[in-house]
Design a protein around this motif. Structure first.
Motif, PDB file in Angstrom:
ATOM      1  N   PHE A 213       0.826  -1.206   0.000  1.00 17.55           N
ATOM      2  CA  PHE A 213       0.000   0.000   0.000  1.00 17.55           C
ATOM      3  C   PHE A 213       0.866   1.265   0.000  1.00 17.55           C
ATOM      4  O   PHE A 213       0.485   2.283  -0.588  1.00 17.55           O
ATOM      5  N   VAL A 214       2.018   1.216   0.654  1.00 19.56           N
ATOM      6  CA  VAL A 214       2.924   2.376   0.628  1.00 19.56           C
ATOM      7  C   VAL A 214       3.387   2.645  -0.803  1.00 19.56           C
ATOM      8  O   VAL A 214       3.348   3.778  -1.283  1.00 19.56           O
ATOM      9  N   ILE A 219       3.166   5.390  -6.177  1.00 20.05           N
ATOM     10  CA  ILE A 219       2.875   5.355  -7.622  1.00 20.05           C
ATOM     11  C   ILE A 219       1.787   6.370  -7.957  1.00 20.05           C
ATOM     12  O   ILE A 219       1.854   7.040  -8.993  1.00 20.05           O
ATOM     13  N   GLU A 220       0.791   6.492  -7.070  1.00 25.16           N
ATOM     14  CA  GLU A 220      -0.282   7.467  -7.294  1.00 25.16           C
ATOM     15  C   GLU A 220       0.273   8.892  -7.277  1.00 25.16           C
ATOM     16  O   GLU A 220      -0.121   9.737  -8.085  1.00 25.16           O
ATOM     17  N   LYS A 223       2.126   9.730 -10.578  1.00 24.18           N
ATOM     18  CA  LYS A 223       1.404   9.399 -11.812  1.00 24.18           C
ATOM     19  C   LYS A 223       1.617  10.487 -12.866  1.00 24.18           C
ATOM     20  O   LYS A 223       1.526  11.675 -12.577  1.00 24.18           O
ATOM     21  N   GLY A 224       1.897  10.052 -14.075  1.00 27.86           N
ATOM     22  CA  GLY A 224       2.195  10.987 -15.157  1.00 27.86           C
ATOM     23  C   GLY A 224       3.674  11.048 -15.463  1.00 27.86           C
ATOM     24  O   GLY A 224       4.072  11.425 -16.559  1.00 27.86           O
ATOM     25  N   HIS A 225       4.500  10.636 -14.480  1.00 24.25           N
ATOM     26  CA  HIS A 225       5.949  10.557 -14.692  1.00 24.25           C
ATOM     27  C   HIS A 225       6.286   9.076 -14.914  1.00 24.25           C
ATOM     28  O   HIS A 225       6.572   8.344 -13.964  1.00 24.25           O
ATOM     29  N   GLU A 226       6.249   8.647 -16.156  1.00 26.55           N
ATOM     30  CA  GLU A 226       6.273   7.222 -16.466  1.00 26.55           C
ATOM     31  C   GLU A 226       7.541   6.526 -15.978  1.00 26.55           C
ATOM     32  O   GLU A 226       7.491   5.395 -15.494  1.00 26.55           O
ATOM     33  N   ARG A 278      -1.963  -1.042  -9.830  1.00 27.69           N
ATOM     34  CA  ARG A 278      -2.012  -0.933 -11.288  1.00 27.69           C
ATOM     35  C   ARG A 278      -3.021   0.114 -11.748  1.00 27.69           C
ATOM     36  O   ARG A 278      -2.875   0.710 -12.805  1.00 27.69           O
ATOM     37  N   PHE A 279      -4.072   0.350 -10.941  1.00 25.91           N
ATOM     38  CA  PHE A 279      -5.076   1.343 -11.313  1.00 25.91           C
ATOM     39  C   PHE A 279      -4.564   2.766 -11.127  1.00 25.91           C
ATOM     40  O   PHE A 279      -5.165   3.716 -11.624  1.00 25.91           O
TER      41      PHE A 279
END
Length: 695
Positions: A213-214, A219-220, A223-226, A278-279
């Protein structure tokens, strides 16, 4: 010397590629051929020009800290927690009690069998061997299960067992290794062993949930920085694994060092990323991830299995001395596997807590228990100088355990792996169900229908001549008609199966549209996951022959795992999974949009060639009526939401609409740059200008 190591590494990778192509053409399991080729490399390496091959070898550190986390993540990332929960009793029985039954049977029976042939092997050595060889390898067998058509549930049970018993096996291996190195202290050792085993198991689960979860939250945030997203997924496996080991070295309670299982922690963290993280990824990264990790898994397994062949041939123990213990070990291991399967799953069937597991499935679970990389890793972790009082053989404890372990692995790869297809066929496991046969014929018809549509477009775009068009159209039309004719001849009265296929076809259509809506940014992650979960539940119901859905607001029971996950979310101050008024409005709006689209497509089926494939008019009418009722119910909920939250939703729609327009601007700018319509300099200027304008 370093150059030789690199040359050996890349040469082995090149050889692996050749082996893979040969295995595909010869239809031989890839891992089997790798081990054989690895064995054949030994005489080649004795030639001076090829001596560099021996420069790269398996070390405990390389296997444990580099290769193992990759193999765990690659296997666990695509497992659906929901599917695992539905079969959790069978998986848990095989992974924990089954693992223990196999370990202790092999340890005790092996002790007496080796004594019978004159090998005085201490029981702690045979128990250590039992822990090593009882872990099944999913990589070596799962591809075979899929190739030969094993049922989805059977494949899932085996995969779940293989992943979780890796952690169980390694935990009990460490317990026995500790006793081997520091001696047995009677009941104290037994009590400490069981305590450490359960702490490793459950401590690993909890720490894995935390890390999963951390990293999902990290990742959230990026997001946008691949590149950062991909780096975080690479880190989650190795960082969780290594951090678990580091923390375990420093946790001391009442003078007792407490260890968490790094394998279980990495497994759980990987499943959390696969099911929740992944979402949170960008669209491009999510699609790239499976290929990225599949590649790493391929390279890792290739190196492990080809080096396994080299390892076996280099054994210091003579083959004529080891051959009888190896053959007897193989028999004992097979009996231990059988004892860990039939009684436990038989008892599970009696409780009726899960769908019954067929006896033929038990046969395949018993025969298909291949061994692989983890067994090699555990063997290499045994110290070279490990010995015991009274051990008088010319070979060491490690040499003996390595010989019988690699011998058993060879047997599973050369005999079991190459016969799995025949065993499945003899047991009738690969036989198609009536539904699968209907899906087979209608699936072919759907494929040819799409080909005919593509052919029509090719002709309209003048990419093929009229003569070519007519020739190919007639050919594919015959194939299309033949598939439907064979179906009708074999299933003259298959209305129920046709309706089942139609319902699943429509749900698949909904899933595809939902994914497009999510990637456009029209809905957030919570709404996407809620709708996706509802579609998955409907699909599972239809596959089991139950009713699809009564209404969109139907409540489903929350299982223990989900309650645990929700508890972890609260502990980490993560957002609630309950939909807020604005999110609920988006949920109903999206559902209504999807349902209206489905109704329109269903009503138009009669006017297309698909109407011939889904040829049951009553089934089509019932499906249309269901979706019309769901759409009507959804519209009522949507109207109520708008009426009771008019001002809130008016403001929200204004903001939401602006976000959509902003996203469209950025998408158009990206296309202009990609197609070289504007220069890089103009792209940066416009990007910064648009970004500033959004603030």
């Amino acid at each position: 010397m370093n150059l030789e190591v690199f040359l050996a590494l890349f040469s082995l990778m090149l050889i692996s590629l050749g082996v893979y192509m040969a295995a595909q053409k010869a239809r031989i399991p890839y891992t089997v051929l790798l081990v054989i080729v690895g064995s054949l490399l030994v005489p080649l390496s004795r030639v001076e020009a090829f001596a560099f091959i021996n420069s790269f070898e398996l070390t405990p550190e390389l296997l444990f800290f580099v290769f193992l986390p990759i193999l765990i993540f690659e296997s666990a990332y695509n497992i659906k927690i929901g599917d695992m929960i539905n079969n959790i009793r069978a998986i848990s029985l095989l992974a924990i009690p089954g693992m223990l039954v196999s370990t202790f049977f092999i340890g005790i029976a092996g002790f007496y069998v080796f004594r019978w042939i004159g090998f005085e092997v201490p029981i702690i050595v045979t128990l250590l061997f039992g822990a090593i060889i009882s872990s099944t390898d999913p990589v070596a067998v799962l591809s075979l299960f899929k190739d030969y058509g094993a049922p989805k549930r059977l494949t899932l049970i085996f995969e779940g067992e293989s992943l979780f018993n890796d952690g169980t096996a390694f935990a009990i291996f460490l317990v026995f290794l500790e006793i081997l190195l520091h001696g047995f202290a009677g009941s104290t050792s037994v009590a400490n062993g069981f305590l450490n085993f359960f702490i490793m198991l459950f401590g690993g689960i909890m720490f894995g949930l935390l890390m999963g979860f951390v990293f999902a939250k990290l990742i959230e945030w990026v997001k946008g920085h691949e590149h950062l997203e991909i780096t975080l997924t690479l880190l989650v496996a190795h960082f969780t694994f290594i951090l678990t080991e580091v923390i375990s070295e420093h946790i001391v309670l009442f003078g007792q060092q407490l260890r968490f299982s790094s394998i279980i922690a990495t497994l759980v963290a990987s499943m959390v990323i696969g099911n929740f993280g992944r979402f949170k990824m960008s669209h491009g990264v999510e699609e790239y991830m499976e290929k990225f990790w599949s590649y790493f898994g391929f390279v890792t397994n290739s190196l492990v299995f080809i080096l396994m062949g080299l390892l076996f041939v280099k054994q210091s123990i003579d083959l004529h001395v080891a051959i009888l213990p190896i053959l007897l070990a193989i028999v004992v291991v097979m009996l231990g596997r059988a004892l860990s399967i039939y009684p436990l799953l038989g008892l599970l069937n009696l409780t009726r807590k899960e769908e019954p597991i067929l006896v033929s499935w038990m046969h395949l679970l018993s025969w298909g228990s291949l061994r692989g990389s983890l067994a090699v890793i555990m063997v290499l972790l045994i110290p070279d100088d490990a010995t015991l009082p009274g051990w008088t053989y010319d070979f060491s404890v490690k040499d003996f355990v390595t010989a019988i372990t690699i011998g058993c692995i060879y047997f599973t790869l050369l005999v079991k792996a190459t016969t799995i297809g025949k065993v499945m066929h003899a047991l009738g496991i690969d036989a198609l169900t009536d539904y699968e046969e209907v899906s087979y014929y209608k699936g072919k018809a759907l494929i040819y229908d799409e080909v005919l549509s593509s052919l029509e477009r090719l002709f309209q775009d003048r990419k093929i001549s009229e003569e070519q068009y007519r020739t190919m159209r007639d050919s594919y039309q015959r194939l299309h008609d033949k598939a439907l004719s064979e179906y009708k001849g074999k299933f003259p009265n298959a209305a129920e199966l046709t309706e089942k296929l139609l319902r699943i076809f429509v749900l698949g259509m909904e899933k595809s549209e939902l994914k497009e809506i999510y990637h456009r940014g029209d809905i957030n992650e919570k709404v996407y996951k809620k709708i996706l979960n509802l579609l998955d539940i409907q699909m599972a119901r239809i596959e089991k022959g139950h009713s699809q859905l009564n209404k969109l607001d139907e409540k489903f029971p929350v299982d223990g795992i989900e309650r645990l996950i929700n508890g972890v979310r609260r502990l980490l101050f993560l957002s609630s999974q309950n939909l807020q008024p604005q999110e609920l409005y988006i949920y109903y709006r999206t559902q209504y949009q999807m349902l209206e689209t489905v109704v329109g497509r269903l009503e138009g089926l009669q006017n297309t060639s698909l109407g011939e494939i889904f040829d049951d008019a009553d089934a089509l009418c019932r499906t249309i009526d269901l979706y019309k009722a769901l759409a009507s119910n959804t519209k009522q909920n949507l109207d109520k939401m708008i009426e009771s939250n008019y001002e809130l939703l008016t403001d929200f729609n204004s903001v939401s609409g602006q976000k959509t327009l902003d996203a469209q601007q950025m998408e158009t700018l990206a296309k202009l740059s990609k197609n070289e319509i504007i220069s890089a300099k103009l792209y940066i200027m416009l990007f910064n200008e648009l970004r500033e304008g959004r603030k």
